[in-house]
Design a protein around this motif. Structure first.
Motif, PDB file in Angstrom:
ATOM      1  N   ALA A 481      26.717 -34.237 -30.024  1.00 23.87           N
ATOM      2  CA  ALA A 481      25.609 -33.873 -29.135  1.00 23.87           C
ATOM      3  C   ALA A 481      24.521 -33.092 -29.864  1.00 23.87           C
ATOM      4  O   ALA A 481      23.374 -33.032 -29.393  1.00 23.87           O
ATOM      5  N   THR A 482      24.924 -32.519 -30.965  1.00 23.90           N
ATOM      6  CA  THR A 482      23.920 -31.721 -31.691  1.00 23.90           C
ATOM      7  C   THR A 482      23.173 -32.535 -32.717  1.00 23.90           C
ATOM      8  O   THR A 482      22.322 -31.994 -33.442  1.00 23.90           O
ATOM      9  N   ALA A 483      23.480 -33.793 -32.863  1.00 24.30           N
ATOM     10  CA  ALA A 483      22.780 -34.607 -33.850  1.00 24.30           C
ATOM     11  C   ALA A 483      21.299 -34.699 -33.500  1.00 24.30           C
ATOM     12  O   ALA A 483      20.927 -34.693 -32.322  1.00 24.30           O
ATOM     13  N   ARG A 484      20.450 -34.820 -34.553  1.00 22.34           N
ATOM     14  CA  ARG A 484      19.019 -34.897 -34.310  1.00 22.34           C
ATOM     15  C   ARG A 484      18.344 -35.668 -35.431  1.00 22.34           C
ATOM     16  O   ARG A 484      18.900 -35.846 -36.518  1.00 22.34           O
ATOM     17  N   VAL A 485      17.156 -36.097 -35.185  1.00 24.67           N
ATOM     18  CA  VAL A 485      16.352 -36.770 -36.195  1.00 24.67           C
ATOM     19  C   VAL A 485      15.246 -35.810 -36.630  1.00 24.67           C
ATOM     20  O   VAL A 485      14.441 -35.388 -35.803  1.00 24.67           O
ATOM     21  N   ALA A 486      15.273 -35.448 -37.877  1.00 29.59           N
ATOM     22  CA  ALA A 486      14.235 -34.550 -38.436  1.00 29.59           C
ATOM     23  C   ALA A 486      13.363 -35.371 -39.373  1.00 29.59           C
ATOM     24  O   ALA A 486      13.852 -35.922 -40.355  1.00 29.59           O
ATOM     25  N   THR A 487      12.143 -35.515 -39.065  1.00 30.10           N
ATOM     26  CA  THR A 487      11.241 -36.292 -39.900  1.00 30.10           C
ATOM     27  C   THR A 487       9.959 -35.506 -40.134  1.00 30.10           C
ATOM     28  O   THR A 487       9.776 -34.400 -39.600  1.00 30.10           O
ATOM     29  N   SER A 488       9.114 -36.046 -40.962  1.00 31.03           N
ATOM     30  CA  SER A 488       7.874 -35.339 -41.307  1.00 31.03           C
ATOM     31  C   SER A 488       6.805 -36.343 -41.665  1.00 31.03           C
ATOM     32  O   SER A 488       7.083 -37.553 -41.795  1.00 31.03           O
ATOM     33  N   ARG A 489       5.623 -35.831 -41.846  1.00 29.42           N
ATOM     34  CA  ARG A 489       4.504 -36.683 -42.216  1.00 29.42           C
ATOM     35  C   ARG A 489       3.881 -36.144 -43.498  1.00 29.42           C
ATOM     36  O   ARG A 489       3.700 -34.955 -43.677  1.00 29.42           O
ATOM     37  N   THR A 490       3.582 -37.052 -44.406  1.00 27.16           N
ATOM     38  CA  THR A 490       2.950 -36.677 -45.671  1.00 27.16           C
ATOM     39  C   THR A 490       1.542 -37.240 -45.713  1.00 27.16           C
ATOM     40  O   THR A 490       1.336 -38.423 -45.420  1.00 27.16           O
ATOM     41  N   GLN A 491       0.609 -36.384 -46.042  1.00 27.25           N
ATOM     42  CA  GLN A 491      -0.773 -36.832 -46.194  1.00 27.25           C
ATOM     43  C   GLN A 491      -1.117 -36.842 -47.664  1.00 27.25           C
ATOM     44  O   GLN A 491      -0.922 -35.880 -48.388  1.00 27.25           O
ATOM     45  N   SER A 492      -1.624 -37.929 -48.169  1.00 27.41           N
ATOM     46  CA  SER A 492      -2.005 -38.035 -49.557  1.00 27.41           C
ATOM     47  C   SER A 492      -3.281 -38.833 -49.670  1.00 27.41           C
ATOM     48  O   SER A 492      -3.303 -40.033 -49.314  1.00 27.41           O
ATOM     49  N   ASN A 493      -4.313 -38.156 -50.117  1.00 30.11           N
ATOM     50  CA  ASN A 493      -5.592 -38.815 -50.390  1.00 30.11           C
ATOM     51  C   ASN A 493      -6.119 -39.555 -49.156  1.00 30.11           C
ATOM     52  O   ASN A 493      -6.582 -40.696 -49.235  1.00 30.11           O
ATOM     53  N   GLY A 494      -5.986 -38.910 -47.979  1.00 29.66           N
ATOM     54  CA  GLY A 494      -6.509 -39.486 -46.731  1.00 29.66           C
ATOM     55  C   GLY A 494      -5.552 -40.429 -46.010  1.00 29.66           C
ATOM     56  O   GLY A 494      -5.874 -40.928 -44.933  1.00 29.66           O
ATOM     57  N   THR A 495      -4.362 -40.699 -46.561  1.00 29.61           N
ATOM     58  CA  THR A 495      -3.383 -41.592 -45.942  1.00 29.61           C
ATOM     59  C   THR A 495      -2.168 -40.781 -45.537  1.00 29.61           C
ATOM     60  O   THR A 495      -1.727 -39.899 -46.274  1.00 29.61           O
ATOM     61  N   TYR A 496      -1.628 -41.060 -44.344  1.00 24.96           N
ATOM     62  CA  TYR A 496      -0.458 -40.363 -43.828  1.00 24.96           C
ATOM     63  C   TYR A 496       0.779 -41.228 -44.027  1.00 24.96           C
ATOM     64  O   TYR A 496       0.758 -42.444 -43.797  1.00 24.96           O
ATOM     65  N   TYR A 497       1.855 -40.575 -44.424  1.00 23.27           N
ATOM     66  CA  TYR A 497       3.132 -41.252 -44.621  1.00 23.27           C
ATOM     67  C   TYR A 497       4.170 -40.564 -43.752  1.00 23.27           C
ATOM     68  O   TYR A 497       4.167 -39.332 -43.622  1.00 23.27           O
ATOM     69  N   GLY A 498       5.138 -41.396 -43.094  1.00 20.79           N
ATOM     70  CA  GLY A 498       6.180 -40.808 -42.280  1.00 20.79           C
ATOM     71  C   GLY A 498       7.324 -41.810 -42.053  1.00 20.79           C
ATOM     72  O   GLY A 498       7.296 -42.941 -42.526  1.00 20.79           O
ATOM     73  N   SER A 499       8.369 -41.408 -41.256  1.00 24.09           N
ATOM     74  CA  SER A 499       9.514 -42.274 -40.934  1.00 24.09           C
ATOM     75  C   SER A 499       9.222 -43.034 -39.630  1.00 24.09           C
ATOM     76  O   SER A 499       8.571 -42.514 -38.724  1.00 24.09           O
ATOM     77  N   TRP A 500       9.781 -44.277 -39.515  1.00 22.50           N
ATOM     78  CA  TRP A 500       9.553 -45.045 -38.292  1.00 22.50           C
ATOM     79  C   TRP A 500      10.614 -46.161 -38.156  1.00 22.50           C
ATOM     80  O   TRP A 500      11.270 -46.512 -39.119  1.00 22.50           O
ATOM     81  N   SER A 501      10.733 -46.605 -36.936  1.00 19.21           N
ATOM     82  CA  SER A 501      11.666 -47.712 -36.611  1.00 19.21           C
ATOM     83  C   SER A 501      10.917 -48.741 -35.776  1.00 19.21           C
ATOM     84  O   SER A 501      10.076 -48.395 -34.938  1.00 19.21           O
ATOM     85  N   GLU A 502      11.278 -50.011 -36.005  1.00 22.73           N
ATOM     86  CA  GLU A 502      10.557 -51.064 -35.280  1.00 22.73           C
ATOM     87  C   GLU A 502      10.806 -50.991 -33.766  1.00 22.73           C
ATOM     88  O   GLU A 502       9.926 -51.276 -32.972  1.00 22.73           O
ATOM     89  N   TYR A 503      12.068 -50.585 -33.350  1.00 21.32           N
ATOM     90  CA  TYR A 503      12.379 -50.538 -31.919  1.00 21.32           C
ATOM     91  C   TYR A 503      12.625 -49.114 -31.422  1.00 21.32           C
ATOM     92  O   TYR A 503      12.013 -48.658 -30.475  1.00 21.32           O
ATOM     93  N   GLY A 504      13.516 -48.372 -32.015  1.00 26.61           N
ATOM     94  CA  GLY A 504      13.780 -47.037 -31.491  1.00 26.61           C
ATOM     95  C   GLY A 504      14.592 -46.196 -32.452  1.00 26.61           C
ATOM     96  O   GLY A 504      15.321 -46.719 -33.304  1.00 26.61           O
ATOM     97  N   ILE A 505      14.481 -44.908 -32.274  1.00 28.65           N
ATOM     98  CA  ILE A 505      15.296 -43.949 -32.990  1.00 28.65           C
ATOM     99  C   ILE A 505      15.972 -43.108 -31.921  1.00 28.65           C
ATOM    100  O   ILE A 505      15.296 -42.464 -31.101  1.00 28.65           O
ATOM    101  N   VAL A 506      17.303 -43.161 -31.878  1.00 27.73           N
ATOM    102  CA  VAL A 506      18.040 -42.611 -30.742  1.00 27.73           C
ATOM    103  C   VAL A 506      19.007 -41.543 -31.229  1.00 27.73           C
ATOM    104  O   VAL A 506      19.669 -41.716 -32.260  1.00 27.73           O
ATOM    105  N   THR A 507      19.088 -40.455 -30.460  1.00 27.38           N
ATOM    106  CA  THR A 507      20.082 -39.408 -30.695  1.00 27.38           C
ATOM    107  C   THR A 507      20.894 -39.244 -29.425  1.00 27.38           C
ATOM    108  O   THR A 507      20.432 -39.595 -28.325  1.00 27.38           O
ATOM    109  N   PRO A 508      22.123 -38.740 -29.478  1.00 26.91           N
ATOM    110  CA  PRO A 508      22.940 -38.547 -28.255  1.00 26.91           C
ATOM    111  C   PRO A 508      22.200 -37.641 -27.262  1.00 26.91           C
ATOM    112  O   PRO A 508      21.488 -36.721 -27.643  1.00 26.91           O
ATOM    113  N   THR A 509      22.432 -37.947 -26.009  1.00 31.96           N
ATOM    114  CA  THR A 509      21.798 -37.126 -24.965  1.00 31.96           C
ATOM    115  C   THR A 509      22.821 -36.342 -24.193  1.00 31.96           C
ATOM    116  O   THR A 509      24.022 -36.636 -24.258  1.00 31.96           O
TER     117      THR A 509
END
Length: 509
Positions: A481-509
């Motif tokens: 139940a304590t699981a989580r998704v920790a992600t971030s965004r990186t900006q480099s030279n005007g472009t942002y980079y981050g984590s993503w999924s085509e359908y969903g990213i799910v953690t227990p509720t």
């Protein structure tokens, strides 16, 4: 009849001691007046016209009638030149015109009564004032010459019975004793004092060295000294208060050719003798940049010169000799950083490797230099020359993060830390961000900069997750139940980079 003689001698005051100058040839055919009328030796010179001892300035003229025996006045001046008084006493007889000629004084041939008023016998004391007359006057001169004979054993002839009466002229003042002083100062660098290794002039020393001085004075003659002279040792360049001390000092004199003053750090003839004061000195960092000097000075400088004299300076130059070395300590080179990290702490040190302290007003700079990805970095090991931004070429940008001036310089040993804040924001991936610490006037004799080796990091991004054609599930069951998704965004030279999924990213509720 015995003929009177001319004997020159020194007169040191009416009642004082007298010293012989020379004996002249006897006067021939001298004729003297006697009784009340007197007689003449030629030219009408009669004692009745006036006679006596007259004082002449040896730098001026003599008797206008000259000397009975033909002695020239210049020879009298020459004989009296080496005597301290300015006067010559001459026994003169007047003629009717008032001219005066020198005749030997011989008491047996002179009227013992003083001439009448107006025929002044020119009897003077040392101050030039009238003093004696008649028998008292005769006895006065006899006393003078008798004292000379008894005190100094003058040369004499067959007429010894006439000592005290056969005198024509004499010099006023004692004979001059001639001498000159030669003073010397020497210096030696060594933990053990050794005068044989000392030299004159200037040597070089460094902190930790021991300096040894040697001072002496010699009477170059030709005579023994007739008085004491004062001497002292001058000093300059010291920062410990020695400049105001003139010791060793004192009064001394010596015989012709003698070494009569010696103030040494070491005495060759007496190894057990303690060093003279202020002749031993250990060089410290406070002396760097100074020239430490000593010399011996004395007054008077010679028998006829009352001025101060001094030897040449014996000196030790303590030059600056240092090496300031910069180094970047953080960040360590070869690392990576994300551009969105923002800022980064930068630090470095400058170390004085000595062996002396540095000069004052030392400039420093901490600089950030950026290079495009995969570009070679020139001079990355550091070096010397112009400012960092001019020395490290081919850069995309160059900025000074911090700078300053060490107004008091660097001591030895000494290490100081310098800091600044680097900027990593909005950098293109692969950019090489480098830091360098620089110092100017890093050693004596140069105004260039010395640069440390560059310390570089590469701009990168953290790993991100990317899911295509499915979901991302994190954790299983109630225990997750304590699981989580920790992600971030990186900006480099005007472009942002981050984590993503085509359908969903799910953690227990």
């Amino acid at each position: 009849m015995q003929q009177p003689r001319a004997i020159g001698f020194v007169f040191l005051g009416i009642a004082g001691v007298f010293m012989m100058v020379l004996a002249t040839a006897p006067q021939a055919n001298a004729a003297w007046g006697s009784g009340g009328s007197g007689t003449s030796g030629g030219g009408g010179y009669y004692t009745t016209n006036g006679f006596g001892w007259k004082k002449f300035n040896k730098y001026g003229g003599g008797p206008d009638g000259g000397f009975r025996d033909g002695t020239p006045w210049w020879s009298v001046q020459a004989a009296c030149a080496e005597y301290s008084g300015d006067s010559v006493w001459v026994h003169v007889v007047r003629n009717s015109s008032g001219s005066e000629k020198s005749f030997n004084y011989s008491g047996a041939w002179y009227d013992r009564n003083r001439p009448t008023s107006g025929a002044d016998p020119y009897v003077y004391n040392a101050a030039g004032n009238y003093q004696y007359q008649g028998a008292a006057y005769q006895q006065h001169v006899i006393n003078i010459v008798s004292q000379v004979k008894s005190a100094f054993m003058l040369e004499h002839s067959a007429y010894e019975g006439h000592w005290g009466v056969d005198v024509a002229w004499f010099c006023d003042g004692p004979k001059t004793t001639e001498w000159t002083i030669n003073g010397q100062s020497y210096i030696q660098n060594g933990r053990t004092a050794n005068k044989s290794l000392a030299r004159q002039g200037t040597i070089t020393a460094t902190p930790g060295d021991r300096l040894n001085w040697y001072h002496d004075m010699r009477n170059n003659g030709p005579d023994n000294m007739d008085r004491n002279i004062y001497f002292n040792v001058d000093k300059t360049g010291f920062s410990n208060g020695w400049n105001s001390q003139n010791a060793p000092n004192g009064w001394a004199s010596g015989g012709a050719g003698s070494l009569f003053v010696y103030e040494y750090a070491q005495f060759p003839g007496n190894p057990g003798r303690s060093a003279s004061p202020y002749t031993l000195y250990d060089v410290t960092q406070n002396d760097v940049g100074n020239t430490l000097c000593q010399r011996i000075a004395w007054n008077p400088g010679s028998w006829n010169n009352g001025s101060w004299f001094a030897s040449g300076w014996a000196c030790a130059n303590i030059p600056y000799n240092y090496s300031l070395v910069p180094n970047v300590t953080s960040p360590a080179g070869g690392g990576n950083a994300e551009s969105d990290q923002g800022t980064i702490a930068v630090s470095g040190t400058i170390t004085n490797n000595g062996p002396t302290k540095s000069r004052t007003n030392i400039d420093w700079q901490l600089t950030q230099i950026e290079y495009p990805a995969s570009v070679g970095i020139p001079n990355q090991s550091g070096g010397t020359g112009a400012t960092a931004c001019a020395f490290f070429t081919g850069e995309a940008s160059c900025n000074v993060l911090s700078s300053g001036t060490e107004s008091g310089g660097f001591g030895y040993p000494n290490t100081r830390t310098y800091t600044g804040t680097g900027d990593l924001s909005n950098k293109a991936l692969g950019t090489q961000v480098c830091f360098v610490l620089s110092v100017r006037n890093y050693q004596e004799g140069t105004s260039n900069w010395r640069h440390s080796a560059v310390s570089c990091i590469i701009i990168n991004k953290k790993p991100k997750v990317q899911v295509l054609g499915g979901d991302l599930w994190v954790g299983r069951g109630a225990t997750s139940a304590t699981a989580r998704v920790a992600t971030s965004r990186t900006q480099s030279n005007g472009t942002y980079y981050g984590s993503w999924s085509e359908y969903g990213i799910v953690t227990p509720t």
